[in-house]
Design an enzyme around this catalytic site. Sequence first.
Site, PDB file in Angstrom:
ATOM      1  N   ASP A  30      24.128 -14.552   4.160  1.00 52.24           N
ATOM      2  CA  ASP A  30      24.437 -15.750   4.941  1.00 52.24           C
ATOM      3  C   ASP A  30      23.378 -15.908   6.035  1.00 52.24           C
ATOM      4  OD1 ASP A  30      27.332 -17.475   5.479  1.00 52.24           O
ATOM      5  OD2 ASP A  30      25.790 -17.496   7.041  1.00 52.24           O
ATOM      6  N   ASN A  87      36.908 -20.169   2.287  1.00 50.74           N
ATOM      7  CA  ASN A  87      37.375 -21.317   3.063  1.00 50.74           C
ATOM      8  C   ASN A  87      37.510 -22.500   2.112  1.00 50.74           C
ATOM      9  OD1 ASN A  87      37.281 -19.839   5.479  1.00 50.74           O
ATOM     10  ND2 ASN A  87      35.101 -20.288   5.728  1.00 50.74           N
ATOM     11  N   GLY A  93      38.112 -24.768   6.989  1.00 49.29           N
ATOM     12  CA  GLY A  93      36.829 -24.453   7.601  1.00 49.29           C
ATOM     13  C   GLY A  93      35.664 -24.475   6.627  1.00 49.29           C
ATOM     14  N   GLN A  94      35.853 -25.099   5.463  1.00 50.55           N
ATOM     15  CA  GLN A  94      34.753 -25.158   4.490  1.00 50.55           C
ATOM     16  C   GLN A  94      33.706 -26.169   4.948  1.00 50.55           C
ATOM     17  OE1 GLN A  94      35.968 -26.035   0.460  1.00 50.55           O
ATOM     18  NE2 GLN A  94      33.916 -25.685  -0.370  1.00 50.55           N
ATOM     19  N   SER A  95      32.451 -25.704   5.060  1.00 46.23           N
ATOM     20  CA  SER A  95      31.393 -26.608   5.524  1.00 46.23           C
ATOM     21  C   SER A  95      30.383 -26.932   4.429  1.00 46.23           C
ATOM     22  CB  SER A  95      30.670 -26.003   6.735  1.00 46.23           C
ATOM     23  OG  SER A  95      30.042 -24.794   6.375  1.00 46.23           O
ATOM     24  N   HIS A 100      32.303 -20.855  -2.630  1.00 41.16           N
ATOM     25  CA  HIS A 100      31.607 -19.624  -2.254  1.00 41.16           C
ATOM     26  C   HIS A 100      32.584 -18.619  -1.674  1.00 41.16           C
ATOM     27  CE1 HIS A 100      31.390 -22.541   1.064  1.00 41.16           C
ATOM     28  NE2 HIS A 100      31.493 -21.516   1.891  1.00 41.16           N
ATOM     29  N   HIS A 102      32.789 -15.402   0.849  1.00 38.59           N
ATOM     30  CA  HIS A 102      32.107 -14.628   1.890  1.00 38.59           C
ATOM     31  C   HIS A 102      32.491 -13.157   1.714  1.00 38.59           C
ATOM     32  CE1 HIS A 102      31.304 -18.124   4.759  1.00 38.59           C
ATOM     33  NE2 HIS A 102      32.275 -18.645   4.026  1.00 38.59           N
TER      34      HIS A 102
END
Length: 114
Positions: A30, A87, A93-95, A100, A102
């Site tokens: 990341d 997320n 909170g998915q941006s 994906h 983490h």
Amino acid sequence: MAETIFSKIIRKEIPANIVHEDEICLAFHDVAPQAPVHVLVIPKKPIVSLEQLEQEDAALLGHLWLTIQRVARELGVSEGGYRVVVNCGADGGQSVDHLHFHILGGRGLTWPPG
Ligand code: AMP
């Protein structure tokens, strides 16, 4: 599915610190790590989020989980423990709109998350 920064990473159009790649998925560090080890595991198949998964993705998901286990071992966090976070959607909170996972480890993680 709309183009995302992760599609560009899959196509090697922008650089990433890749730790694992096969025909199904990619794992890379990341860019804004929240722990000493913070790696993202993504399918190459364009899937927006957990909400878009379908029955036909069952084998893909199994592969992703086994890749998470493998990457965690290779990065040395298996023994101490680690966390896997997905997320999903705005409140989750998915941006980046490409599924994906983490992998966070290398320090004691607190609970609950914010
Ligand atoms: P999320 O908030 O769950 O959607 O997570 C998206 C993650 O992607 C964040 O932790 C970002 O730091 C990370 N990220 C965004 N752009 C990049 C990039 N170019 N390379 C690596 N990680 C990225």
